[in-house]
Design a protein around this motif. Structure first.
Motif, PDB file in Angstrom:
ATOM      1  N   GLU A 209     -15.851  -0.149   5.120  1.00  0.00           N
ATOM      2  CA  GLU A 209     -16.950  -1.040   4.737  1.00  0.00           C
ATOM      3  C   GLU A 209     -16.426  -2.454   4.491  1.00  0.00           C
ATOM      4  N   LEU A 210     -17.253  -3.449   4.835  1.00  0.00           N
ATOM      5  CA  LEU A 210     -16.983  -4.850   4.529  1.00  0.00           C
ATOM      6  C   LEU A 210     -17.987  -5.335   3.501  1.00  0.00           C
ATOM      7  N   GLN A 211     -17.488  -6.163   2.577  1.00  0.00           N
ATOM      8  CA  GLN A 211     -18.373  -6.766   1.588  1.00  0.00           C
ATOM      9  C   GLN A 211     -18.095  -8.262   1.530  1.00  0.00           C
ATOM     10  N   LEU A 212     -19.162  -9.048   1.461  1.00  0.00           N
ATOM     11  CA  LEU A 212     -19.065 -10.505   1.409  1.00  0.00           C
ATOM     12  C   LEU A 212     -19.619 -10.980   0.070  1.00  0.00           C
ATOM     13  N   TYR A 213     -18.818 -11.798  -0.646  1.00  0.00           N
ATOM     14  CA  TYR A 213     -19.184 -12.245  -1.979  1.00  0.00           C
ATOM     15  C   TYR A 213     -19.278 -13.759  -2.044  1.00  0.00           C
ATOM     16  N   ASN A 214     -20.181 -14.239  -2.912  1.00  0.00           N
ATOM     17  CA  ASN A 214     -20.233 -15.635  -3.326  1.00  0.00           C
ATOM     18  C   ASN A 214     -19.914 -15.640  -4.820  1.00  0.00           C
ATOM     19  N   LEU A 215     -18.695 -16.016  -5.157  1.00  0.00           N
ATOM     20  CA  LEU A 215     -18.216 -15.896  -6.522  1.00  0.00           C
ATOM     21  C   LEU A 215     -18.893 -16.863  -7.481  1.00  0.00           C
ATOM     22  N   SER A 216     -19.574 -17.872  -6.948  1.00  0.00           N
ATOM     23  CA  SER A 216     -20.286 -18.811  -7.824  1.00  0.00           C
ATOM     24  C   SER A 216     -21.557 -18.196  -8.399  1.00  0.00           C
ATOM     25  N   LEU A 222     -22.656 -10.418  -4.727  1.00  0.00           N
ATOM     26  CA  LEU A 222     -22.621  -9.755  -3.423  1.00  0.00           C
ATOM     27  C   LEU A 222     -23.642 -10.373  -2.476  1.00  0.00           C
ATOM     28  N   LEU A 223     -23.150 -10.932  -1.357  1.00  0.00           N
ATOM     29  CA  LEU A 223     -24.029 -11.527  -0.349  1.00  0.00           C
ATOM     30  C   LEU A 223     -24.497 -10.506   0.672  1.00  0.00           C
ATOM     31  N   GLY A 224     -23.605  -9.649   1.090  1.00  0.00           N
ATOM     32  CA  GLY A 224     -23.961  -8.682   2.122  1.00  0.00           C
ATOM     33  C   GLY A 224     -22.880  -7.634   2.280  1.00  0.00           C
ATOM     34  N   THR A 225     -23.242  -6.539   2.944  1.00  0.00           N
ATOM     35  CA  THR A 225     -22.321  -5.442   3.180  1.00  0.00           C
ATOM     36  C   THR A 225     -22.633  -4.805   4.523  1.00  0.00           C
ATOM     37  N   THR A 226     -21.639  -4.107   5.076  1.00  0.00           N
ATOM     38  CA  THR A 226     -21.852  -3.405   6.352  1.00  0.00           C
ATOM     39  C   THR A 226     -22.191  -1.941   6.121  1.00  0.00           C
ATOM     40  N   SER A 227     -22.366  -1.554   4.868  1.00  0.00           N
ATOM     41  CA  SER A 227     -22.724  -0.173   4.568  1.00  0.00           C
ATOM     42  C   SER A 227     -24.059   0.174   5.230  1.00  0.00           C
ATOM     43  N   GLY A 228     -24.075   1.253   5.951  1.00  0.00           N
ATOM     44  CA  GLY A 228     -25.294   1.674   6.644  1.00  0.00           C
ATOM     45  C   GLY A 228     -25.387   1.201   8.079  1.00  0.00           C
ATOM     46  N   ILE A 229     -24.480   0.300   8.515  1.00  0.00           N
ATOM     47  CA  ILE A 229     -24.490  -0.154   9.910  1.00  0.00           C
ATOM     48  C   ILE A 229     -23.697   0.858  10.747  1.00  0.00           C
ATOM     49  N   ILE A 230     -24.350   1.479  11.697  1.00  0.00           N
ATOM     50  CA  ILE A 230     -23.743   2.566  12.469  1.00  0.00           C
ATOM     51  C   ILE A 230     -22.532   2.084  13.248  1.00  0.00           C
ATOM     52  N   GLN A 231     -22.582   0.852  13.784  1.00  0.00           N
ATOM     53  CA  GLN A 231     -21.485   0.332  14.602  1.00  0.00           C
ATOM     54  C   GLN A 231     -20.316  -0.186  13.773  1.00  0.00           C
ATOM     55  N   GLY A 232     -20.398  -0.057  12.443  1.00  0.00           N
ATOM     56  CA  GLY A 232     -19.327  -0.546  11.592  1.00  0.00           C
ATOM     57  C   GLY A 232     -18.069   0.300  11.698  1.00  0.00           C
ATOM     58  N   HIS A 233     -17.045  -0.103  10.966  1.00  0.00           N
ATOM     59  CA  HIS A 233     -15.764   0.611  11.004  1.00  0.00           C
ATOM     60  C   HIS A 233     -15.888   1.979  10.340  1.00  0.00           C
ATOM     61  N   ARG A 234     -15.063   2.908  10.836  1.00  0.00           N
ATOM     62  CA  ARG A 234     -15.025   4.262  10.284  1.00  0.00           C
ATOM     63  C   ARG A 234     -13.677   4.572   9.639  1.00  0.00           C
ATOM     64  N   GLU A 235     -12.728   3.655   9.756  1.00  0.00           N
ATOM     65  CA  GLU A 235     -11.392   3.822   9.194  1.00  0.00           C
ATOM     66  C   GLU A 235     -11.046   2.585   8.355  1.00  0.00           C
ATOM     67  N   PRO A 236      -9.914   2.602   7.611  1.00  0.00           N
ATOM     68  CA  PRO A 236      -9.568   1.459   6.758  1.00  0.00           C
ATOM     69  C   PRO A 236      -9.500   0.139   7.515  1.00  0.00           C
ATOM     70  N   LEU A 261     -14.286  -6.121  15.269  1.00  0.00           N
ATOM     71  CA  LEU A 261     -15.700  -6.458  15.230  1.00  0.00           C
ATOM     72  C   LEU A 261     -15.894  -7.887  14.743  1.00  0.00           C
ATOM     73  N   VAL A 262     -16.898  -8.555  15.303  1.00  0.00           N
ATOM     74  CA  VAL A 262     -17.217  -9.942  14.948  1.00  0.00           C
ATOM     75  C   VAL A 262     -18.565  -9.943  14.237  1.00  0.00           C
ATOM     76  N   TRP A 263     -18.580 -10.526  13.025  1.00  0.00           N
ATOM     77  CA  TRP A 263     -19.771 -10.506  12.186  1.00  0.00           C
ATOM     78  C   TRP A 263     -20.258 -11.924  11.904  1.00  0.00           C
ATOM     79  N   LYS A 264     -21.552 -12.027  11.719  1.00  0.00           N
ATOM     80  CA  LYS A 264     -22.184 -13.296  11.338  1.00  0.00           C
ATOM     81  C   LYS A 264     -23.100 -13.019  10.151  1.00  0.00           C
ATOM     82  N   TYR A 265     -23.030 -13.893   9.149  1.00  0.00           N
ATOM     83  CA  TYR A 265     -23.881 -13.687   7.982  1.00  0.00           C
ATOM     84  C   TYR A 265     -25.236 -14.358   8.195  1.00  0.00           C
TER      85      TYR A 265
END
Length: 501
Positions: A209-216, A222-236, A261-265
């Motif tokens: 899983e990937l997680q994107l944060y805005n610490l401010s 938490l801005l977004g996550t790839t949890s639930g995206i089928i095409q996401g990574h399955r390994e570390p 994988l290439v991601w866009k927020y």
């Protein structure tokens, strides 16, 4: 005697021959239009002014004898014998024998500035989830992000860990208490700050899983996550990189499932969206890599990723089997399965391959000083320098201890930092073959160094993490930070560029 008389003659006429009738006719002609142009010029004006100065007084130099005052002669008569006597005593004294002038930082070429550790984690514990798994410096060079995780996983990761943030320049810094802490659902495997937004941080998990944060945003960073995206990574997740494109930054992730994988927020949807997929398959790996899996359509796990600083379409990847590959981001070559069918959306990025390591690739990093140079480090305990224009490495260093991490200096072209499983940190200069420039040890007893990150904004700072959850911030002496005059010429030579020197 003459006589005259009147006589009449007949009239005779004739036409005038000197005057002819003139002939006239009309005709026309065309000429180019007359061009008229105006321009201005500036001329130098002259003016005359007068000024008045005071006449320089005439200096009268008195004779030499007249300049010497009697009081000065008396002073020198008293002082000179005393000075000469002290000089003679100093010459015979042995008080400063063996003394050497201490230059800046020579007594401690590498100093430990800080040791950061979460409160409640004693230094002698080694419980699950305690070791430092990843580090990242913010683009300002002030904040260090520390991810924690377990050293090994026998099955699916179900650990609850955290990611801590310290500002090393704050006056109220508490080395046992970060100013901000993020709770994670699994072990962190990689983290990376945004290159221009100091509050944006991407975190990769052991679960893929990937997680994107805005610490401010303190309440909900938490801005977004790839949890639930089928095409996401399955390994570390093994690597993250922020890639600058014309439309803004994209987040690139690599994983041990063999995918990049290439991601866009999307701010509108407030989530990460997948825009491109690359896959390294055993069947796509050139034979020159020296390793192939039993099945051609099996995945070749990715363990390292590095993008060129000069060409964002060129990058290198490293695999679990030791393969090192040159790739193109612009590739549109589809992945084809053994049945001959195309795998939907997956592309093969590999354009060429290099001489492989005899173990998995741990680190890849492209030089910021030359577009053709990059380094690699593998579990075969070798650190290598490659040129993208040739297969074999240009230089290599073999260590006896297990290599755990390596990084190029952000200020010196051919200086590399290497950490080992025995707790040592080495500084190597590839222009000086042989022993390292400096070696430092974390503890008296051997302790695995699990993470290493240099500070691009402040090259004199670097951070290392160990297997007991401690982060050590080090300060480097000037000699290890300031580039030498010959280094650029040497890296240009290795990169295939002719230099005047």
């Amino acid at each position: 005697m003459l006589k005259f008389k009147d006589v009449n003659f007949d009239v005779i006429g004739f036409k005038s021959s000197w005057k002819a009738k003139s002939k006239q006719s009309e005709s026309g002609s065309q000429t180019e239009p007359l061009k008229i142009e105006e321009s201005e010029t500036q001329t130098i004006g002259h003016d005359e002014k007068e000024s008045q100065t005071d006449p320089e007084p005439e200096v009268v130099v008195p004779p030499a004898d007249a300049a010497v005052q009697p009081s000065l002669v008396a002073f020198l008569g008293r002082a000179v014998p005393l000075v000469l006597r002290e000089l003679e005593r100093s010459e015979k004294s042995r008080a400063f024998d063996g003394y050497q002038l201490i230059e800046e930082d020579d007594d401690q070429p590498v100093r430990r500035l800080l040791t950061l550790r979460l409160a409640g984690r004693p230094a002698d514990t080694g419980t699950t989830g305690d070791q430092v798994s990843c580090l990242s410096w913010s683009c300002t060079g002030s904040v260090v992000a520390v991810g924690y995780g377990a050293g090994e996983h026998q099955s699916w990761c179900e650990h609850s860990t955290s990611l801590a943030l310290w500002n090393v320049h704050r006056k109220d810094l508490n080395p046992n208490q970060p100013y901000q802490k993020l709770e994670l659902r699994s072990c962190a495997s990689y983290c990376r700050f945004h290159p221009s937004e100091p509050s944006v941080l991407a975190v990769g998990m052991v679960t893929g899983e990937l997680q994107l944060y805005n610490l401010s945003r303190e309440e909900d960073p938490l801005l977004g996550t790839t949890s639930g995206i089928i095409q996401g990574h399955r390994e570390p997740v093994s690597a993250l990189h922020w890639l600058a494109r014309s439309a803004g930054y994209s987040l690139v992730s690599a994983s041990r499932d063999g995918r990049m994988l290439v991601w866009k927020y999307s701010e509108a949807k407030q989530q990460l969206q997948l825009v491109k997929q690359f896959q390294l398959m055993a069947g796509q790996v050139p034979r020159s890599a020296g390793r192939r899996a039993a099945r051609a359509d099996s995945e070749a796990g990715l363990t390292a990723l590095a993008f060129s600083h000069d060409n964002p379409d060129q990058f290198t990847i490293g695999s679990e089997g030791g393969g090192v590959f040159l790739c193109s981001f612009a590739s549109e070559v589809p992945i084809t399965a053994m049945t001959g069918e195309r795998t939907e959306g997956l592309l093969n990025p590999v354009t060429s391959t290099f001489e492989p390591h005899q173990g998995q690739v741990l680190v890849l990093q492209c030089s910021k000083f030359h577009r053709n140079i990059f380094i690699s480090a593998g579990s075969d305990n070798e650190v290598r320098v490659y040129n993208t224009l040739q297969i074999s490495p240009l230089l290599s260093i073999s260590l006896e201890a297990e290599v755990t991490a390596a990084a190029l200096s952000p200020s010196r072209p051919l200086v590399v930092f290497v950490t080992t499983g025995s707790g040592e940190q080495h500084l190597f200069d590839f222009t000086r073959r042989g022993a390292p420039l400096h070696t430092m040890r974390l503890h008296e007893k051997p302790l695995v160094v699990t993470a290493l990150r240099l500070n691009d904004k402040q090259p004199s700072l670097l951070a290392t993490g160990d297997a007991k959850g401690a982060v050590h911030v080090w300060s480097l002496a000037t000699e290890y930070v300031s580039p030498k005059t010959h280094e650029l010429a040497e890296i240009n030579r290795l990169g295939g560029v002719q230099t005047d020197g």
